[in-house]
Scaffold this active site. Structure first.
Site, short mmCIF file in Angstrom:
data_model
loop_
_atom_site.label_atom_id
_atom_site.label_comp_id
_atom_site.label_asym_id
_atom_site.label_seq_id
_atom_site.Cartn_x
_atom_site.Cartn_y
_atom_site.Cartn_z
N HIS A 160 -4.82 4.44 -38.00
CA HIS A 160 -6.04 4.86 -37.28
C HIS A 160 -5.96 4.53 -35.79
O HIS A 160 -6.99 4.35 -35.14
CB HIS A 160 -7.30 4.20 -37.87
CG HIS A 160 -7.39 4.30 -39.35
ND1 HIS A 160 -8.10 5.28 -39.99
CD2 HIS A 160 -6.82 3.54 -40.32
CE1 HIS A 160 -7.99 5.11 -41.30
NE2 HIS A 160 -7.20 4.06 -41.53
N SER A 281 2.11 12.82 -8.08
CA SER A 281 0.94 13.68 -7.83
C SER A 281 1.00 14.17 -6.39
O SER A 281 1.45 13.46 -5.50
CB SER A 281 -0.33 12.88 -8.07
OG SER A 281 -1.41 13.46 -7.37
N LYS A 287 0.47 7.83 -8.26
CA LYS A 287 0.65 8.32 -9.63
C LYS A 287 2.12 8.48 -10.04
O LYS A 287 2.97 8.81 -9.23
CB LYS A 287 -0.03 9.68 -9.80
CG LYS A 287 -1.53 9.65 -9.90
CD LYS A 287 -2.07 8.86 -11.09
CE LYS A 287 -1.70 9.42 -12.43
NZ LYS A 287 -2.37 10.69 -12.72
N GLU A 294 4.88 15.28 -22.00
CA GLU A 294 3.67 16.12 -22.03
C GLU A 294 4.02 17.57 -22.33
O GLU A 294 3.34 18.25 -23.11
CB GLU A 294 2.94 16.05 -20.69
CG GLU A 294 2.22 14.74 -20.44
CD GLU A 294 1.62 14.72 -19.03
OE1 GLU A 294 0.40 14.85 -18.93
OE2 GLU A 294 2.37 14.58 -18.06
#
Ligand code: ARG
Length: 462
Positions: A160, A281, A287, A294
């Site tokens: 979970h 970024s 970043k 991804e």
């Protein structure tokens, strides 16, 4: 080289094709990738026609030489495609006739594009499967190597997405190895059903000419010959199987990718990907983003789309060949190319992954890592499992209320919950102790994980 624009079926047609219809129906932009497989099929077919004396030796030699020529021009990117070349098969044949003259028109004897295209696609997919299996093995190897380096790295195991029981990073990585092992086997099964020769089915009913299909199968390395000529040209189950193997393999890659993304977040802080595998970024100078996993996660959806597209083309399609089947190629090519690319980038991510062992161990040690071992301890002293669960549950609750960990409890406090817990020492309540206590086959026990890793590495060395 090619000047004329006459269709193979011009005899039957009063007018030329509407260029808009030609543009719409052409598959050349996509099926160019089949060129080498189409030629491979034609070479085998031509040899068979000669062996069966359907073509003379001289004709066969001319055709084989012509095919070589076409192949060379294709490889050099000098092959002159025409808009009127409906697909790669027509283009190659037109090129052949252009090169060697009318005798080139004999190659298509006892053959239809229906059995020709099915043959070329099977040859393509057979190779695609072999490349994918190599990619899967490479990823398995990188997982096993990483696991070997992290046999002693303790981390929380999750259910979970809540901390559940400690495991080692090696154990966790080897879980992904297992899923890939099933993918490998599935692609192997799928290869067996790809590896059947449709050629010789002709349009759908076979031929009255004395062909030898077994000879062609042997030439092309097919294991057997399709038994029913209608099925041979109508069947694309092998594409569906390939795509479903690919969809499941991509699902596995997406699960790895998702964990890498989570682990690299500040919230987990379990790992970092090297700069070389990340991007920054354009706005936020601080970043560092895990774009590679991804994109693997996202591309999984494309492969599902490919599978559904193929199933939908086949659904309710009457026998045998229908032009609908031309739509089989884009999903097949897309899935093969995408999966290979995702396998390769996932290898880079696993190899490059920098693990924060301290952070992982801290997380593994928090939140009652040995609660289940305490239950087992009570069970061994004769307490029924359900009662033991309740006793340790109450112990956890009292720790939470007092803001303490289990290892902070004195032996008297432990004994207050149950006399059998009196002898439990604090060092038995750590994550490491929880791992070391495991005994069952396939468990998080270091010896069990070591066995899995050894087996994996041994296999990779073969
Ligand atoms: N381009 C076609 C395909 O990919 C080849 C077969 C066409 N056959 C036909 N009878 N029109 O399926």
């Amino acid at each position: 080289m090619k000047a004329k624009n006459t269709k193979a079926w011009a005899g039957r047609f009063a007018t030329a094709a509407d260029p808009r219809m030609e543009a719409f129906t052409s598959s050349l932009a996509v099926d160019r990738r089949l060129a080498q497989y189409d030629i491979q099929g034609s070479v085998a077919h031509c040899r068979m026609l000669v062996k069966q004396k359907i073509l003379t030796r001289a004709e066969g030699e001319k055709i084989l030489k012509g095919l070589k020529n076409v192949q060379r021009e294709l490889a050099r990117g000098r092959f002159p495609f025409l808009a009127s070349d409906e697909d790669i098969h027509m283009a190659v044949e037109a090129g052949l006739i252009e090169t060697i003259g009318p005798v080139g028109g004999k190659l298509h004897t006892a053959r239809s594009r229906n059995d020709q295209v099915a043959t070329a696609l099977r040859l393509y997919l057979r190779e695609a499967v072999d490349e994918i299996v190599r990619g899967i093995e490479a990823l398995q190897f990188s997982l096993a190597k990483k696991a070997k380096a992290h046999m002693g790295t303790v981390m929380p195991g999750y259910t979970h997405l809540q901390r559940a029981q400690p495991v080692s990073l090696a154990h966790h990585l080897m879980a992904h190895w297992e899923a890939l092992e099933r993918d490998r086997a599935r692609f192997g099964d799928c290869r067996g059903r790809i590896n059947v020769l449709p050629l010789g089915a002709a349009a759908l009913a076979g031929t009255s000419l004395p062909i030898d299909r077994k000879f062609v199968a042997r030439e092309l390395g097919f294991r057997s010959v399709a038994s029913n000529s209608i099925d041979a040209v109508a069947d694309r189950d092998f594409v569906v199987e390939f795509l479903s193997c690919a969809a499941l393999a991509m699902t596995h890659l997406s699960r790895i990718a998702e964990e890498l993304i989570l682990w690299c977040s500040a919230e987990f802080g379990f790992a970092r990907l090297p700069d070389a595998l990340c991007t920054g970024s354009s706005l936020m100078p601080h970043k560092k983003n895990p774009d590679a996993p991804e994109l693997v996660r996202a591309k999984t959806g494309r492969i599902f789309g490919d599978l559904v597209a193929m199933l939908t083309v086949l659904k309710a399609l009457p026998l045998s060949y229908n032009r609908d089947l031309q739509e089989d190629k884009e999903p097949a090519f897309d899935a093969a190319e995408t999966l290979n690319a995702c396998l390769a980038v996932t290898v880079l991510c696993i190899e490059g992954l920098e693990v924060d062992e301290v952070r992982m161990a801290e997380a593994a040690g928090a939140d009652f890592p040995a609660a289940v071992e305490l239950v087992d301890r009570l069970v061994e002293s004769g307490v029924p499992m359900r009662e033991a669960h309740g006793i340790v549950g109450r112990l956890v609750r009292s720790c939470l209320e007092a803001g303490l960990g289990m290892a902070d409890l004195s032996s008297e406090e432990l004994a207050r919950h149950h006399p059998a817990l009196a002898g439990v020492r604090p060092e038995e309540l750590t994550a490491e102790a929880s791992l070391a206590a495991k005994r069952s086959a396939g468990s998080a026990a270091p010896s069990e994980v070591a066995r899995q890793v050894r087996r994996a590495l041994r296999r990779a060395k073969r």
